[in-house]
Design a protein around this motif. Sequence first.
Motif, PDB file in Angstrom:
ATOM      1  N   THR A 131       0.849  -1.185   0.000  1.00  0.00           N
ATOM      2  CA  THR A 131       0.000   0.000   0.000  1.00  0.00           C
ATOM      3  C   THR A 131       0.890   1.242   0.000  1.00  0.00           C
ATOM      4  O   THR A 131       2.034   1.199   0.452  1.00  0.00           O
ATOM      5  CB  THR A 131      -0.932   0.026   1.227  1.00  0.00           C
ATOM      6  OG1 THR A 131      -1.797   1.168   1.138  1.00  0.00           O
ATOM      7  CG2 THR A 131      -0.142   0.116   2.513  1.00  0.00           C
ATOM      8  N   LEU A 132       0.366   2.346  -0.502  1.00  0.00           N
ATOM      9  CA  LEU A 132       1.135   3.586  -0.561  1.00  0.00           C
ATOM     10  C   LEU A 132       0.416   4.662   0.243  1.00  0.00           C
ATOM     11  O   LEU A 132      -0.600   5.198  -0.194  1.00  0.00           O
ATOM     12  CB  LEU A 132       1.326   4.048  -2.004  1.00  0.00           C
ATOM     13  CG  LEU A 132       2.337   3.246  -2.829  1.00  0.00           C
ATOM     14  CD1 LEU A 132       2.285   3.670  -4.291  1.00  0.00           C
ATOM     15  CD2 LEU A 132       3.742   3.423  -2.285  1.00  0.00           C
ATOM     16  N   SER A 133       0.926   4.940   1.421  1.00  0.00           N
ATOM     17  CA  SER A 133       0.365   5.999   2.259  1.00  0.00           C
ATOM     18  C   SER A 133       1.010   7.328   1.897  1.00  0.00           C
ATOM     19  O   SER A 133       1.992   7.381   1.154  1.00  0.00           O
ATOM     20  CB  SER A 133       0.603   5.686   3.738  1.00  0.00           C
ATOM     21  OG  SER A 133       1.986   5.486   3.976  1.00  0.00           O
ATOM     22  N   GLU A 134       0.467   8.397   2.439  1.00  0.00           N
ATOM     23  CA  GLU A 134       0.973   9.731   2.116  1.00  0.00           C
ATOM     24  C   GLU A 134       2.409   9.936   2.585  1.00  0.00           C
ATOM     25  O   GLU A 134       3.138  10.745   2.019  1.00  0.00           O
ATOM     26  CB  GLU A 134       0.071  10.798   2.740  1.00  0.00           C
ATOM     27  CG  GLU A 134      -1.310  10.877   2.095  1.00  0.00           C
ATOM     28  CD  GLU A 134      -2.149  11.988   2.687  1.00  0.00           C
ATOM     29  OE1 GLU A 134      -1.654  12.683   3.603  1.00  0.00           O
ATOM     30  OE2 GLU A 134      -3.294  12.165   2.244  1.00  0.00           O
ATOM     31  N   ASP A 135       2.814   9.223   3.649  1.00  0.00           N
ATOM     32  CA  ASP A 135       4.182   9.383   4.141  1.00  0.00           C
ATOM     33  C   ASP A 135       5.131   8.323   3.577  1.00  0.00           C
ATOM     34  O   ASP A 135       6.276   8.217   4.013  1.00  0.00           O
ATOM     35  CB  ASP A 135       4.216   9.340   5.673  1.00  0.00           C
ATOM     36  CG  ASP A 135       3.689   8.019   6.224  1.00  0.00           C
ATOM     37  OD1 ASP A 135       3.264   7.155   5.428  1.00  0.00           O
ATOM     38  OD2 ASP A 135       3.719   7.851   7.455  1.00  0.00           O
ATOM     39  N   TYR A 136       4.655   7.535   2.599  1.00  0.00           N
ATOM     40  CA  TYR A 136       5.485   6.524   1.929  1.00  0.00           C
ATOM     41  C   TYR A 136       6.124   5.545   2.918  1.00  0.00           C
ATOM     42  O   TYR A 136       7.247   5.082   2.721  1.00  0.00           O
ATOM     43  CB  TYR A 136       6.571   7.191   1.085  1.00  0.00           C
ATOM     44  CG  TYR A 136       6.046   8.210   0.106  1.00  0.00           C
ATOM     45  CD1 TYR A 136       5.392   7.833  -1.051  1.00  0.00           C
ATOM     46  CD2 TYR A 136       6.193   9.572   0.365  1.00  0.00           C
ATOM     47  CE1 TYR A 136       4.895   8.763  -1.936  1.00  0.00           C
ATOM     48  CE2 TYR A 136       5.692  10.516  -0.520  1.00  0.00           C
ATOM     49  CZ  TYR A 136       5.051  10.099  -1.668  1.00  0.00           C
ATOM     50  OH  TYR A 136       4.550  11.031  -2.544  1.00  0.00           O
ATOM     51  N   ARG A 137       5.410   5.232   3.967  1.00  0.00           N
ATOM     52  CA  ARG A 137       5.954   4.395   5.038  1.00  0.00           C
ATOM     53  C   ARG A 137       6.526   3.079   4.503  1.00  0.00           C
ATOM     54  O   ARG A 137       7.656   2.709   4.832  1.00  0.00           O
ATOM     55  CB  ARG A 137       4.860   4.109   6.071  1.00  0.00           C
ATOM     56  CG  ARG A 137       5.271   3.132   7.161  1.00  0.00           C
ATOM     57  CD  ARG A 137       4.140   2.933   8.154  1.00  0.00           C
ATOM     58  NE  ARG A 137       2.900   2.534   7.496  1.00  0.00           N
ATOM     59  CZ  ARG A 137       2.622   1.283   7.133  1.00  0.00           C
ATOM     60  NH1 ARG A 137       3.501   0.316   7.359  1.00  0.00           N
ATOM     61  NH2 ARG A 137       1.476   0.992   6.550  1.00  0.00           N
ATOM     62  N   GLU A 138       5.765   2.369   3.686  1.00  0.00           N
ATOM     63  CA  GLU A 138       6.238   1.075   3.199  1.00  0.00           C
ATOM     64  C   GLU A 138       7.413   1.207   2.233  1.00  0.00           C
ATOM     65  O   GLU A 138       8.226   0.296   2.117  1.00  0.00           O
ATOM     66  CB  GLU A 138       5.089   0.300   2.549  1.00  0.00           C
ATOM     67  CG  GLU A 138       4.117  -0.277   3.562  1.00  0.00           C
ATOM     68  CD  GLU A 138       3.272  -1.394   2.963  1.00  0.00           C
ATOM     69  OE1 GLU A 138       3.566  -1.861   1.851  1.00  0.00           O
ATOM     70  OE2 GLU A 138       2.311  -1.798   3.640  1.00  0.00           O
ATOM     71  N   VAL A 139       7.495   2.329   1.547  1.00  0.00           N
ATOM     72  CA  VAL A 139       8.662   2.555   0.678  1.00  0.00           C
ATOM     73  C   VAL A 139       9.925   2.588   1.529  1.00  0.00           C
ATOM     74  O   VAL A 139      10.934   1.932   1.214  1.00  0.00           O
ATOM     75  CB  VAL A 139       8.510   3.870  -0.118  1.00  0.00           C
ATOM     76  CG1 VAL A 139       9.814   4.204  -0.852  1.00  0.00           C
ATOM     77  CG2 VAL A 139       7.352   3.768  -1.098  1.00  0.00           C
ATOM     78  N   PHE A 140       9.876   3.329   2.632  1.00  0.00           N
ATOM     79  CA  PHE A 140      11.061   3.463   3.477  1.00  0.00           C
ATOM     80  C   PHE A 140      11.337   2.196   4.285  1.00  0.00           C
ATOM     81  O   PHE A 140      12.497   1.858   4.547  1.00  0.00           O
ATOM     82  CB  PHE A 140      10.901   4.668   4.402  1.00  0.00           C
ATOM     83  CG  PHE A 140      10.688   5.956   3.651  1.00  0.00           C
ATOM     84  CD1 PHE A 140      11.502   6.303   2.596  1.00  0.00           C
ATOM     85  CD2 PHE A 140       9.640   6.801   3.977  1.00  0.00           C
ATOM     86  CE1 PHE A 140      11.304   7.482   1.886  1.00  0.00           C
ATOM     87  CE2 PHE A 140       9.437   7.986   3.270  1.00  0.00           C
ATOM     88  CZ  PHE A 140      10.265   8.315   2.226  1.00  0.00           C
ATOM     89  N   GLU A 141      10.283   1.494   4.660  1.00  0.00           N
ATOM     90  CA  GLU A 141      10.473   0.240   5.386  1.00  0.00           C
ATOM     91  C   GLU A 141      11.218  -0.782   4.535  1.00  0.00           C
ATOM     92  O   GLU A 141      11.909  -1.656   5.061  1.00  0.00           O
ATOM     93  CB  GLU A 141       9.118  -0.344   5.806  1.00  0.00           C
ATOM     94  CG  GLU A 141       8.449   0.403   6.946  1.00  0.00           C
ATOM     95  CD  GLU A 141       7.081  -0.160   7.261  1.00  0.00           C
ATOM     96  OE1 GLU A 141       6.598  -1.017   6.474  1.00  0.00           O
ATOM     97  OE2 GLU A 141       6.484   0.250   8.271  1.00  0.00           O
ATOM     98  N   ASN A 142      11.083  -0.675   3.236  1.00  0.00           N
ATOM     99  CA  ASN A 142      11.710  -1.621   2.316  1.00  0.00           C
ATOM    100  C   ASN A 142      12.884  -1.023   1.552  1.00  0.00           C
ATOM    101  O   ASN A 142      13.265  -1.516   0.492  1.00  0.00           O
ATOM    102  CB  ASN A 142      10.655  -2.150   1.337  1.00  0.00           C
ATOM    103  CG  ASN A 142       9.614  -2.996   2.024  1.00  0.00           C
ATOM    104  OD1 ASN A 142       9.885  -4.124   2.428  1.00  0.00           O
ATOM    105  ND2 ASN A 142       8.411  -2.455   2.194  1.00  0.00           N
ATOM    106  N   THR A 143      13.447   0.057   2.102  1.00  0.00           N
ATOM    107  CA  THR A 143      14.676   0.647   1.548  1.00  0.00           C
ATOM    108  C   THR A 143      15.872   0.013   2.237  1.00  0.00           C
ATOM    109  O   THR A 143      15.935  -0.064   3.456  1.00  0.00           O
ATOM    110  CB  THR A 143      14.684   2.170   1.765  1.00  0.00           C
ATOM    111  OG1 THR A 143      13.604   2.755   1.028  1.00  0.00           O
ATOM    112  CG2 THR A 143      15.998   2.782   1.273  1.00  0.00           C
ATOM    113  N   HIS A 144      16.845  -0.437   1.455  1.00  0.00           N
ATOM    114  CA  HIS A 144      17.990  -1.164   1.996  1.00  0.00           C
ATOM    115  C   HIS A 144      19.308  -0.513   1.601  1.00  0.00           C
ATOM    116  O   HIS A 144      19.419   0.129   0.558  1.00  0.00           O
ATOM    117  CB  HIS A 144      17.980  -2.610   1.499  1.00  0.00           C
ATOM    118  CG  HIS A 144      16.720  -3.345   1.830  1.00  0.00           C
ATOM    119  ND1 HIS A 144      16.431  -3.810   3.093  1.00  0.00           N
ATOM    120  CD2 HIS A 144      15.655  -3.672   1.046  1.00  0.00           C
ATOM    121  CE1 HIS A 144      15.257  -4.414   3.081  1.00  0.00           C
ATOM    122  NE2 HIS A 144      14.757  -4.335   1.861  1.00  0.00           N
ATOM    123  N   ASN A 145      20.296  -0.709   2.469  1.00  0.00           N
ATOM    124  CA  ASN A 145      21.676  -0.247   2.225  1.00  0.00           C
ATOM    125  C   ASN A 145      21.789   1.272   2.105  1.00  0.00           C
ATOM    126  O   ASN A 145      22.614   1.795   1.350  1.00  0.00           O
ATOM    127  CB  ASN A 145      22.270  -0.892   0.965  1.00  0.00           C
ATOM    128  CG  ASN A 145      22.361  -2.397   1.085  1.00  0.00           C
ATOM    129  OD1 ASN A 145      22.300  -2.942   2.181  1.00  0.00           O
ATOM    130  ND2 ASN A 145      22.509  -3.077  -0.029  1.00  0.00           N
TER     131      ASN A 145
END
Length: 275
Positions: free
Chosen positions: A180-194
């Motif tokens: 899902t894509l929330s306004e704060d891009y939470r899942e994008v950052f949770e799955n950012t690596h390195n």
Amino acid sequence: MKKKTVYFLFIIIIFCILTLSYLYIGIKKANSELENFDTNQVLTIDNFYKYKINNLSKKIKKDADVVLNKYIDNTYGLTKSHFKIKYNGVKLYNGISDSLVVSYDINTTFMDNKFKILIGYYSLEVLEDTFCNVFYIDHKFQHLYSNWVKKQVWIDDENVEFGFAGNFDDPYIDFDKITTLSEDYREVFENTHNLYCNKCYINNLFELNEENAKVIADELRNKYLFNASKITGMPQEKKISGHIYMSTNEFNSGSGSDFAFIFDLHNFSSELNIF
């Protein structure tokens, strides 16, 4: 002179006039197309070849669009809804005159800078995707990512901003895990690596001066930077320098800061040195 001969000559003259007119209009149109064609697109190919490529590319683009959309679907998943795609024409690939690509510029809502996807003109395969080269050094992404990290370490201070480095490993985002894509891009950052937190900027420290700068820096690195570094998975096996930037003014990514210190990010008691 017989009537038939006169009539025949008249037909020939009319035919010649029409042929010359057609050639004139055709040449004028071709020259107009060539004048409007971006000569930087294919630098080492003559103008006529450029004209042919430009016209052929209209047909190739349809097939390339299909390849692009399928690639974005498979690679970026839900995130594609935040993409704005712009066709950027046919280009040389790595400066090689006989190697052409169909070029696309892509903007996202969580980055300032665009990235490129290049598809082979003849092979119709994706040859290059520059997303991973762009996202981790993008100012907007780093700012949004900093806000997310601050929430993870319970920092509610608008005067604090984190900076990140990704030169130890190749940073990437695991788009397959984004549901899902929330306004704060939470899942994008949770799955950012390195992408490792190694800098902390603090502004509006109105009491900051030469006498207390080092003491304040030591408090801030223990309170903020060490915790943020742990959250982003700082690798222990590598020697990494941490940075603290402090200013009595507004935050500006360290430029013009009143004081800056450097230290060993893995050592809580390492010496703070003026940077």
